[in-house]
Motif scaffolding. Structure first.
Motif: not given
Length: 416
Positions: A89-90, A117-118, A160-161, A164
């Motif tokens: 995901e990252s 979204k990520r 991390y977000f 977002l």
């Protein structure tokens, strides 16, 4: 001597095959593969196989071959899969993680939750002949204060977000869906589907204590859905042709999930608690064709605890209960730095399964539960031309199987 020369020529070809810049639409090759021993689900058969338009054929027909490859008696198996992870995901270290999967012969990954979204900016890495094939659940269904709300909060606090989301409330319906009532389920279902998930992930944790934990903040992140809602969720998902994968922690969670009609159990239950599952529930799982994903490596987080060996023994006992009932078992790790290769090694060390069973779990069961509607996981006519060539027979010796890979082909494309 002739076979040795042919294999040397092939090896040199593989090194020269690596492009300096990625080909956005690589073309699969037409091949004739001679003198290979191909796994048929039981043993290895020596035969000639053809590849055309990215699929396997056991009859030559009118195929015009780009190349003939002499496999010199080596062993051909389907690729491996990782049936439970969250590490795609990252973009941090992503190329290294993808390379680790492919280097270990793992072509398919089931991603059990993510924030769409990520993930969207990363999708060009996946589901192509030279990359990993990934199936996505996106936001899982849970209860107020349930898993993975605490995890998402922690990542938000870590930054991390950034860019977002600014709050936990903004993450809701992206990183998780709160479903406390049937009204919530009906009201939010269209939004769940709007993310176009490949399957539905639900979180059941300590469901035998649902009422006790429901409103107690001491259990923040250590609880899940109302067990009475699970059959309703499964019914809605199945009406929309979506399978349901259930995160479970306890034997009671396993019971609730199996009796509610889920398609997959995302974790072996009782990894951290050390209790036995019911043989009756295992039998029902077999009857309902429920797949159980191992994630046994999670026990290693308890290595410093005095009961670690007992927990390992209990894992082996529960795996044997499932095996004796004939339940389909898939290999998944749920470990961020694993590719299912270390999970496989742990399962091998438990001595519950023989080499053939382990091979089928990793090649067949793990692939088909990740992509149940695709022709993968087997070396059959018309199936994807995706396979690994091994130097040695894994039915004789399997513990170093990843080190024995000498050739990787995905949908007719030779991987470097």
């Amino acid at each position: 001597m002739k076979n040795t020369i042919l294999w040397l020529v092939l090896t040199l070809f593989l090194f020269s095959f690596q492009p300096k810049t990625p080909d956005p639409q690589p073309k699969s090759m037409s091949m004739e593969l001679t003198n290979g021993r191909w796994f048929n689900g039981h043993t290895f058969e020596q035969r000639t196989v053809w590849v055309n338009n990215g699929v396997l054929s056991f009859t030559q027909g009118n195929i015009q071959n780009d190349t003939v490859i002499d496999l010199t008696g080596k062993y051909v198996i389907p690729p491996f899969a990782e049936a439970h992870n969250h590490n795609l995901e990252s973009d941090y270290g992503l190329e290294k993680r993808i390379k680790a999967y492919l280097d270990n012969g793992v072509f398919y990954v089931k991603h059990l939750s993510s924030i769409k979204k990520r993930v969207d900016p990363l999708l060009h890495h996946y589901n192509k002949p030279t990359g990993l094939d990934v199936s996505w659940a996106h936001a899982p269904l849970t209860a107020t204060g349930g898993h993975p709300v605490a995890l998402r909060k922690r990542f938000l606090d870590y930054g991390y977000f950034d860019g977002l989301f600014n709050s936990l409330e903004e993450i809701e319906s992206h990183g998780f869906f709160i479903v406390d009532t049937e009204e919530d389920l009906n009201r939010k279902w269209d939004q769940v589907l709007s993310f176009q998930p490949d399957f539905i992930k639900i979180n059941l944790l300590y469901s035998e204590e649902y009422q006790k934990r429901k409103n107690d903040t001491a259990y923040f992140g250590q609880k899940g859905l109302d067990p009475n809602l699970v059959p309703k969720i499964v019914s809605k998902a199945h009406n929309d042709n979506l399978r349901v994968s259930a995160h479970v922690a306890t034997a009671h969670d396993f019971h609730v999930a199996v009796t509610s009609g889920v398609d997959e159990i995302a974790h072996l239950p009782e990894i951290h608690n050390g209790k036995l599952i019911s043989a009756k529930d295992a039998k029902l799982a077999k009857e309902n064709e429920v797949v159980v994903v191992t994630t046994a490596s999670l026990v290693t987080k308890n290595k410093k605890k005095p009961n670690y060996e007992q927990l390992l023994a209990n894992i082996a006992s529960n795996l044997k209960i499932l095996k004796d009932a004939g339940v389909q078992i898939a290999i998944g790790s749920d470990m961020y730095n694993d590719t299912s290769a270390e999970e496989f090694k742990l399962l091998h060390s438990l001595k519950v399964f023989d080499n053939r069973e382990l091979l089928k779990m990793w090649c067949e069961n793990s692939a088909t539960t990740t992509f149940p509607n695709r022709k993968i996981g087997f070396l059959k006519e018309g199936y994807d031309a995706s396979f690994l060539v091994l130097n040695t027979n894994p039915l004789d010796s399997i513990e170093d199987i990843n080190d024995q890979i000498s050739l990787k082909v995905k949908q007719g494309t030779i991987l470097p």
